[in-house]
Each structure stands twice: as C-alpha cells, then as structure tokens.
Design a protein around this motif. Sequence first.
Motif, mmCIF file in Angstrom:
data_model
loop_
_atom_site.group_PDB
_atom_site.id
_atom_site.type_symbol
_atom_site.label_atom_id
_atom_site.label_comp_id
_atom_site.label_asym_id
_atom_site.label_seq_id
_atom_site.Cartn_x
_atom_site.Cartn_y
_atom_site.Cartn_z
ATOM 1 N N ASN A 1 -3.753 8.027 5.102
ATOM 2 C CA ASN A 1 -3.341 8.036 6.501
ATOM 3 C C ASN A 1 -2.520 6.793 6.820
ATOM 4 O O ASN A 1 -2.770 5.719 6.293
ATOM 5 C CB ASN A 1 -4.557 8.098 7.425
ATOM 6 N N SER A 2 -1.554 6.969 7.700
ATOM 7 C CA SER A 2 -0.689 5.876 8.125
ATOM 8 C C SER A 2 -0.902 5.633 9.613
ATOM 9 O O SER A 2 -0.975 6.585 10.404
ATOM 10 C CB SER A 2 0.779 6.231 7.854
ATOM 11 N N PHE A 3 -0.998 4.357 9.992
ATOM 12 C CA PHE A 3 -1.292 3.988 11.376
ATOM 13 C C PHE A 3 -0.101 3.216 11.930
ATOM 14 O O PHE A 3 0.127 2.067 11.559
ATOM 15 C CB PHE A 3 -2.570 3.143 11.411
ATOM 16 N N ASP A 4 0.683 3.864 12.802
ATOM 17 C CA ASP A 4 1.765 3.187 13.510
ATOM 18 C C ASP A 4 1.178 2.642 14.801
ATOM 19 O O ASP A 4 1.052 3.360 15.800
ATOM 20 C CB ASP A 4 2.911 4.160 13.797
ATOM 21 N N MET A 5 0.824 1.364 14.768
ATOM 22 C CA MET A 5 0.102 0.780 15.889
ATOM 23 C C MET A 5 0.975 0.710 17.134
ATOM 24 O O MET A 5 0.508 0.855 18.265
ATOM 25 C CB MET A 5 -0.396 -0.613 15.512
ATOM 26 N N MET A 6 2.266 0.452 16.967
ATOM 27 C CA MET A 6 3.141 0.322 18.112
ATOM 28 C C MET A 6 3.290 1.654 18.855
ATOM 29 O O MET A 6 3.397 1.695 20.085
ATOM 30 C CB MET A 6 4.524 -0.181 17.677
ATOM 31 N N LYS A 7 3.295 2.754 18.120
ATOM 32 C CA LYS A 7 3.420 4.071 18.738
ATOM 33 C C LYS A 7 2.052 4.684 19.048
ATOM 34 O O LYS A 7 1.985 5.736 19.694
ATOM 35 C CB LYS A 7 4.199 5.020 17.807
ATOM 36 N N GLY A 8 0.977 4.035 18.549
ATOM 37 C CA GLY A 8 -0.346 4.604 18.751
ATOM 38 C C GLY A 8 -0.489 5.940 18.061
ATOM 39 O O GLY A 8 -1.089 6.882 18.602
ATOM 40 N N LEU A 9 0.046 6.044 16.846
ATOM 41 C CA LEU A 9 0.103 7.324 16.131
ATOM 42 C C LEU A 9 -0.535 7.183 14.750
ATOM 43 O O LEU A 9 -0.178 6.290 13.983
ATOM 44 C CB LEU A 9 1.564 7.761 15.983
ATOM 45 N N ARG B 1 0.830 -1.200 0.000
ATOM 46 C CA ARG B 1 0.000 0.000 0.000
ATOM 47 C C ARG B 1 0.869 1.257 0.000
ATOM 48 O O ARG B 1 1.934 1.302 0.601
ATOM 49 C CB ARG B 1 -0.903 -0.014 1.237
ATOM 50 N N GLY B 2 0.397 2.286 -0.722
ATOM 51 C CA GLY B 2 1.053 3.581 -0.707
ATOM 52 C C GLY B 2 2.437 3.599 -1.310
ATOM 53 O O GLY B 2 3.287 4.388 -0.918
ATOM 54 N N GLY B 3 2.704 2.720 -2.279
ATOM 55 C CA GLY B 3 4.008 2.697 -2.918
ATOM 56 C C GLY B 3 5.045 1.876 -2.191
ATOM 57 O O GLY B 3 6.207 1.811 -2.625
ATOM 58 N N ASN B 4 4.680 1.240 -1.078
ATOM 59 C CA ASN B 4 5.621 0.376 -0.368
ATOM 60 C C ASN B 4 5.906 -0.884 -1.183
ATOM 61 O O ASN B 4 5.097 -1.304 -2.001
ATOM 62 C CB ASN B 4 5.064 -0.018 1.001
ATOM 63 N N SER B 5 7.058 -1.488 -0.916
ATOM 64 C CA SER B 5 7.395 -2.763 -1.551
ATOM 65 C C SER B 5 6.907 -3.907 -0.676
ATOM 66 O O SER B 5 6.797 -3.782 0.547
ATOM 67 C CB SER B 5 8.907 -2.883 -1.752
ATOM 68 N N TRP B 6 6.589 -5.039 -1.338
ATOM 69 C CA TRP B 6 6.212 -6.246 -0.601
ATOM 70 C C TRP B 6 7.252 -7.308 -0.898
ATOM 71 O O TRP B 6 7.427 -7.723 -2.051
ATOM 72 C CB TRP B 6 4.822 -6.730 -1.004
ATOM 73 N N LEU B 7 7.979 -7.711 0.142
ATOM 74 C CA LEU B 7 9.001 -8.745 -0.034
ATOM 75 C C LEU B 7 8.336 -10.110 -0.154
ATOM 76 O O LEU B 7 7.254 -10.338 0.379
ATOM 77 C CB LEU B 7 9.978 -8.723 1.138
ATOM 78 N N SER B 8 9.000 -11.021 -0.849
ATOM 79 C CA SER B 8 8.381 -12.331 -1.096
ATOM 80 C C SER B 8 9.345 -13.457 -0.736
ATOM 81 O O SER B 8 9.856 -14.156 -1.607
ATOM 82 C CB SER B 8 7.959 -12.454 -2.562
ATOM 83 N N PRO B 9 9.593 -13.638 0.560
ATOM 84 C CA PRO B 9 10.459 -14.765 0.962
ATOM 85 C C PRO B 9 9.754 -16.095 0.749
ATOM 86 O O PRO B 9 8.528 -16.153 0.569
ATOM 87 C CB PRO B 9 10.705 -14.498 2.450
ATOM 88 N N ASP B 10 10.515 -17.174 0.757
ATOM 89 C CA ASP B 10 9.951 -18.508 0.554
ATOM 90 C C ASP B 10 8.831 -18.775 1.560
ATOM 91 O O ASP B 10 8.961 -18.477 2.750
ATOM 92 C CB ASP B 10 11.047 -19.571 0.729
#
Length: 450
Positions: A436-444, A194-203
């Motif tokens: 919008n971006s949700f940083d769940m660990m920071k609650g931001l 999402r939002g232009g991020n890359s998705w890694l594809s490990p085995d």
Amino acid sequence: MPQFLLARPDSWYVQRRVVQELLGHLRPESAISHPHLDGDMDNESPHRPEPFVFEDANDMFHFHFPSFPSADEISDLSSHPVLELIPQNSPGSLNDKVKHVLVIRKPLTFQEENMYTPQFSPSAFFRAIDEFRSGTEGTGQGASQDSWRIGDAFMYGEVVSSTQTMFDKNPSFLRALPAPVVSLATIQLAGRGRGGNSWLSPDGCMQLSLKIRVGLKGSSSGKTNWFSLLGISGSYCWVAGTAIRPSNLVFIQYLYALAVVDACHALDPSSQWAHKVRLKWPNDIYGLFPCDKPGSKMEPRKVGGILVNTSFGGGVADVVIGCGLNILNEPPVASLAQLASSGSSASSLSVECAAAAVLVSFERIWNSFLQQEEEGFQPFMDQYLRSWLHSDQLVTLATRTPHKIARIIGITPDYGLLRTVPLSGGEFIDLQPDGNSFDMMKGLISTKKQ
C-alpha cells in the motif's frame, strides 16, 4: 571504491572474527581453526594473510590485507589515495560486480583518516558510539570473542553502489556474515527505497545498512499459519536462545523508526528541535518545517526513510535494515540541520554522531522488544503514536470499491497493520504496510504500483 572492514578500537578482535566466519563458509575444513590467520592479523606480525574472494549472486567481494604506503610511495596523486591500497594486479577495476574490501591491522590514525576516509571519520563514529552507550544500561550482548554489540563491526566506503544491495542481493555472503554488522557509505550510486524506489544521496546524508540475525519461534503445528501469513515457504526449526514469532518481524521497521526519533532527542539534549521529527506510516521520517502558506504554521517534509529486507533459512531470519537520513543537507533538500538551525545543538550535528546515536538507540529498543516479545508492539504503541503524523487523520481508501473515507486510529499490536475505521460506520479496515502507498498530502491510501 573499496570499503574498509573496521571494528571499534576496544573490540578490534571483531574484525578478525568477521574474516574467520567468511573464510569458514568458503573453506569449511578450516571453520574451527585458521592456520596463520590469527597471528597474521596481529599488529606486530610480519606476515599478512592471503587475499581471498567471496563470490555471490550479485557481487564478488575481494578481501585484501594492505599495508599503508608512505606519502612518497603513492604513485598516482590524481586519484583517491585509497585506490593505492588495492594491488595493481587485482582484477575488477572496471567491473561493477567486484567489491574490494580492505582489512587493515589496526585502527586508522588521524592522519590516515584524513588521507583515506576524508568524508567520514571512523574514530569520531566510534567515540560517539561509546558516548551514547554510556547513557544506557543493560543493552550489551556480552564482551566475549563470539559476540559484540551493534556498531562494533563496521564497513565504510566513500562511494558504493548500495549498502542495502551489498547485503540483501548476496544471499550466501549475507548468511556467512556474522551479526551484527553495519555498512555505511558517503555516496551511493544506486541507493534503494521502499517498493523499488530509488534513494538519492546528496552531500550530508547518512546512509547505512545494519544486518541483524534473530531466531524464529515455531512448531510443526504452527508453521503453516505463521509462514503463509508472511508469504514464506520452506521449513524451519526451533533455535535456542533469543527468538521471536515470525509475525513480529514486521515491527522491526517501526522499532527502527522509533530509534531514529530517540536518536534525534539524544542529539538535541536541550530539546530545541527533536520534537519536530515525526513518523509517516509505514517507514518514512519527516520534519515539521515553517510554512509560508497562509493559515499554515508548519509543513511536514521528508528527511529520511527506512527499508527492511529479510532472508530466511535454518530457523533464523537475517534482517537487513537500511536507513537514509538527511543530516547536513542544504536547501532545497530538507535535513535535520535545518530543523536545528536556530538551536545551540546545530553545530554539533554530524553524520558520524547521527549514525552512532541511531544504532545505539536501536540496540536498546531492539533488546527491550526481545525481552517483551510475547506482547508484540503493545509496549511501544504509545511512544510510536506520539511520534507519528496521523492521529485521527481522515483518508480516502482507494483500496476499496467504491472508495471509502476513513479515520486512522492506530497500528494493530499483533500484525502491525494500519487500523482505520470508516466514517460511515462498520468494522475496522486494516491495511498492510507492504503493498500500500500512502500519499499523506492528498490523504489517499492506494495499492502500491510495482
């Protein structure tokens, strides 16, 4: 590497219909009848259809109709055997824009799968589709030559650039391609998030994109309001049959997330680990893993994500739903296999079964949504909130100046916004999933950087 265009063995005609639709787009004069195509694609026909090229904005799709060579006819034992199915004079071996698609006459045998698709078994996938469908009722779209169910039309490539890009960035190909159709890869070289991020594809990762098509409700009086809300320009018209309000398209990502959770329960019939699979707004899949930190019993870790792209035209929406889900990955990458490591269902986990379970679950949920479309997301709200991580979570809204502390209370059933209420009192603050971006660990929660 090339991709196979396949179909569920009991619905093998679907493969032919997909080719017919693509040829009909390239050669409109043959849209109704395709001389020699039907017969040439029959298992017993001595003739093979002519290869063709579908060129689009991002890629050139070269369709081939190969015959399998015998083992002693394979000339280069150092390369992947599937490359032997591409004609030697075929262009584009060094061109990233060229995508080779192999249209075979009949389902792969066990021996052919071992040779040409060793990382994924199409027959195991289709068997799992049948098995999971057997436990559902009323989800079919009919068994005519002009319709089929999700999972019946299937493209597989061991290594591709991106299943999502193949559909989403080729608008003519996307529009010509009939729906529904699935593309799955074992390895993605340029997977997207999402939002232009890359998705890694490990085995061990399930990576697929599903294309569906749905009509859009509307009238000339209502067009401006709906389309300006969604940021869409252009005209559209009423489409007979199944159709939804444009504002309801936002719920597809939530419905697909519910399908992933539902699929995990189908994969875990003894209920040993599926309850640990949770949803992070708006489009991430998390698992609750044991935590070594003092005072913490469980730690949420990401195991998957969902990406939805939509194309509009002619009164319909072509929707491409991409999903990456870690199934068999080894640590440090979190996966479903690690959630299920102590349970009896762990040994039965596979990418084939997981993909089938997700698609069958989504088909059931999607058809239920279409039947209750006027109610928006309300019929699914309780199930969604039971599965997510955020009930009563306190967050800092960096989208406001000055920043506000708010409590998450749910999703709006009309437009799918994240609803929060400030601790200081006042009206609801609703946030769009896009932007919008949700940083769940920071609650931001902050404005997503492009």
